[in-house]
Design an enzyme around this catalytic site. Structure first.
Site: not given
Ligand code: NVA
Length: 223
Positions: A21, A48, A51, A137, A177, A205
């Site tokens: 990540r 992502h 997800q 989101d 998410c 997940r």
């Molecule tokens: N778009 C959000 C997703 C978090 C799981 C981020 O990148 O912070």
């Protein structure tokens, strides 16, 4: 201070799969190019995929096949939005995106052809009309915190609320998410309401990523 390429050489000699990540997508791509083992994108600024695998699985679990269905993406055209758009081209469904002026989808960053699987709307209610999945989101993703104040202003009309759920398909589900900010991108009434499947998404997940590991390690899908 070590180059990503060197870290990949070392870490991939000590593991079977690597999940990263991070921020720029290029970091993962440079790592993967120098890795002896599969590298999973655990979230980047641009994408992502774990997800979205999970969200598609959650839809299938609740309602069946996703082909031909419509997803309404309301709000920031971020990593989640880009990956929904990629999934739509792969799995043949449609994504209606509604975002404020200046935050429209960038086809090059999303790395999609932008054909009939995608439509951009300025009015979020129009994007939601008849959709099978309503999803959103946070307005400020990780790494964009410096823009938080201006984003709160720019996105204020892009909240998923009960009126929006009413114009969607009658069997529509709400997805997020997580983590969510109630009162910003979604009202508490919607995320805690009967159409919300967010806790199933959270649990899934685990299952989707176990399946991904099995696929990467065995090189095949279990029958
Ligand atoms: N778009 C959000 C997703 C978090 C799981 C981020 O990148 O912070």
């Amino acid at each position: 201070g070590e180059p990503v390429e060197d870290a990949a050489q070392v870490i991939s000699r000590m593991s079977d799969v690597v999940m990263i990540r991070t921020f720029e997508q290029t970091i993962i791509e440079r790592f993967a190019a120098n890795s002896r083992v599969p590298v999973i994108n655990g979230l980047t600024n641009e994408f992502h995929p774990c997800q979205i695998l999970t969200d598609v699985f959650t839809w299938i679990e609740h309602r069946g096949c996703i082909q031909g269905k419509t997803v309404a993406w309301i709000g920031d055209t971020n990593n989640m939005c880009n990956t929904w758009l990629q999934a739509a081209e792969l799995l043949d469904f449609k994504v209606n995106v509604s975002s404020p002026k200046g935050y429209e989808v960038d086809l090059e960053i999303a790395n999609i052809s932008g054909n009939s699987h995608f439509e951009q709307f300025s009015d979020p209610m129009e994007a939601a009309r008849g959709a099978h999945i309503i999803t959103t989101d946070v307005w400020t993703s990780m790494g964009f915190e410096a823009e938080n104040e201006i984003r709160m202003r720019d996105f204020k009309d892009f909240q998923v609320d009960a009126d929006m759920m009413c114009v969607a398909d009658k069997d529509a589900v709400f997805m997020h998410c997580l983590p969510a900010h109630r009162g910003e991108e979604v009202t508490a009434e919607v995320i805690d309401g009967p159409q919300s499947v967010v806790w199933d998404e959270a649990e899934n997940r685990l299952h989707a990523q176990k399946a991904l590991l099995e696929f990467l390690l065995l090189g095949q899908l279990a029958s």
